[in-house]
Design an enzyme around this catalytic site. Structure first.
Site, PDB file in Angstrom:
ATOM      1  N   ILE A  21       0.903  -1.160   0.000  1.00 13.65           N
ATOM      2  CA  ILE A  21       0.000   0.000   0.000  1.00 13.65           C
ATOM      3  C   ILE A  21       0.939   1.206   0.000  1.00 13.65           C
ATOM      4  O   ILE A  21       1.863   1.283   0.804  1.00 13.65           O
ATOM      5  CB  ILE A  21      -0.958  -0.008   1.221  1.00 13.65           C
ATOM      6  CG1 ILE A  21      -1.888   1.213   1.192  1.00 13.65           C
ATOM      7  CG2 ILE A  21      -0.232  -0.103   2.540  1.00 13.65           C
ATOM      8  CD1 ILE A  21      -3.031   1.150   2.218  1.00 13.65           C
ATOM      9  N   SER A  22       0.744   2.108  -0.966  1.00 14.39           N
ATOM     10  CA  SER A  22       1.689   3.210  -1.153  1.00 14.39           C
ATOM     11  C   SER A  22       1.736   4.140   0.046  1.00 14.39           C
ATOM     12  O   SER A  22       0.785   4.258   0.810  1.00 14.39           O
ATOM     13  CB  SER A  22       1.322   4.025  -2.401  1.00 14.39           C
ATOM     14  OG  SER A  22       1.584   3.281  -3.559  1.00 14.39           O
ATOM     15  N   GLN A  23       2.867   4.814   0.153  1.00  8.40           N
ATOM     16  CA  GLN A  23       3.046   5.851   1.169  1.00  8.40           C
ATOM     17  C   GLN A  23       1.980   6.938   0.945  1.00  8.40           C
ATOM     18  O   GLN A  23       1.763   7.366  -0.195  1.00  8.40           O
ATOM     19  CB  GLN A  23       4.449   6.429   0.976  1.00  8.40           C
ATOM     20  CG  GLN A  23       4.834   7.507   1.948  1.00  8.40           C
ATOM     21  CD  GLN A  23       6.225   8.062   1.626  1.00  8.40           C
ATOM     22  OE1 GLN A  23       6.933   7.535   0.778  1.00  8.40           O
ATOM     23  NE2 GLN A  23       6.586   9.120   2.300  1.00  8.40           N
TER      24      GLN A  23
END
Length: 213
Positions: free
Chosen positions: A63-65
């Site tokens: 899950i992206s920053q």
């Protein structure tokens, strides 16, 4: 699936962190402040959900920053009702941000395990994409083109030409380009053949997978 006052408080702190890093789009900040990011992660990561970090979500994906999600979302300059193609549904967190921004979202995921999980999960939170597709992001979604915006949420070794061709005139493609480290790149389609290119520094993404079937 609980979203407590504590979670809401932590989200507001996250909004401040993202703001301090330079995100100014109020709609993007509002979306980050509203979406329960902890629900997109395995329960073991709950304490990390509102840190400005990427985390594993299975199938070798992350899950992206939040800052990266906000940065890409801001570059898209989404207007309510825009048709947006997302390459790499992943956990669905970026998809939810696009929905909060009022986009009609078409999203493609290459990993079947993630596709199944996310397509069941997003509607439970009230986020309904126009289409969630299991397929190859490199070829885009010709039958639904043109798109006002296209966002690629994985590192692409090159810019897939179908994505450029599926942009509407005036449309924006945001894509991290490179192998180990990517350069965030924005293409704006000015005419049938003319594209304006802007680069925005280095980011790290998991690789964009081609369809191996």
């Amino acid at each position: 699936m609980k979203d407590t006052f504590r979670h809401k408080g932590m989200r507001q702190q996250l909004v401040q962190v993202v703001k301090d890093k330079g995100i100014t789009d109020t709609n993007v900040l509002k979306a980050i402040g509203k979406i329960p990011r902890h629900l997109f992660m395995d329960s073991g990561f709950l304490d990390h959900a509102y840190q400005d970090k990427a985390f594993p979500i299975g199938a070798d994906q992350t899950i992206s920053q939040p800052y990266t999600v906000a940065f890409q979302s801001e570059l898209l300059q989404i207007q309510k009702g825009d048709k947006v193609l997302e390459i790499g549904t992943g956990s669905g967190y970026q998809t939810a941000v696009l929905c909060e921004l009022g986009a009609q979202v078409y999203s493609i995921e290459r990993q079947h395990e993630l596709f199944k999980k996310t397509s069941k999960f997003l509607p439970k939170l009230g986020y309904r994409a126009k289409k969630l597709i299991f397929g190859d992001g490199y070829i885009g979604l010709k039958e639904e083109a043109p798109f006002n915006s296209i966002i690629v949420t994985a590192g692409a070794p090159f810019v897939p030409s179908p994505l450029l061709s599926q942009l509407a005139i005036g449309g924006r493609l945001v894509i991290p380009v490179g192998d180990n480290v990517q350069t965030m790149t924005l293409f704006i389609r000015n005419s049938a053949k003319d594209f304006e290119k802007h680069e925005f520094g280095e980011f790290r993404f998991v690789p964009l997978l081609e369809n191996k079937n």
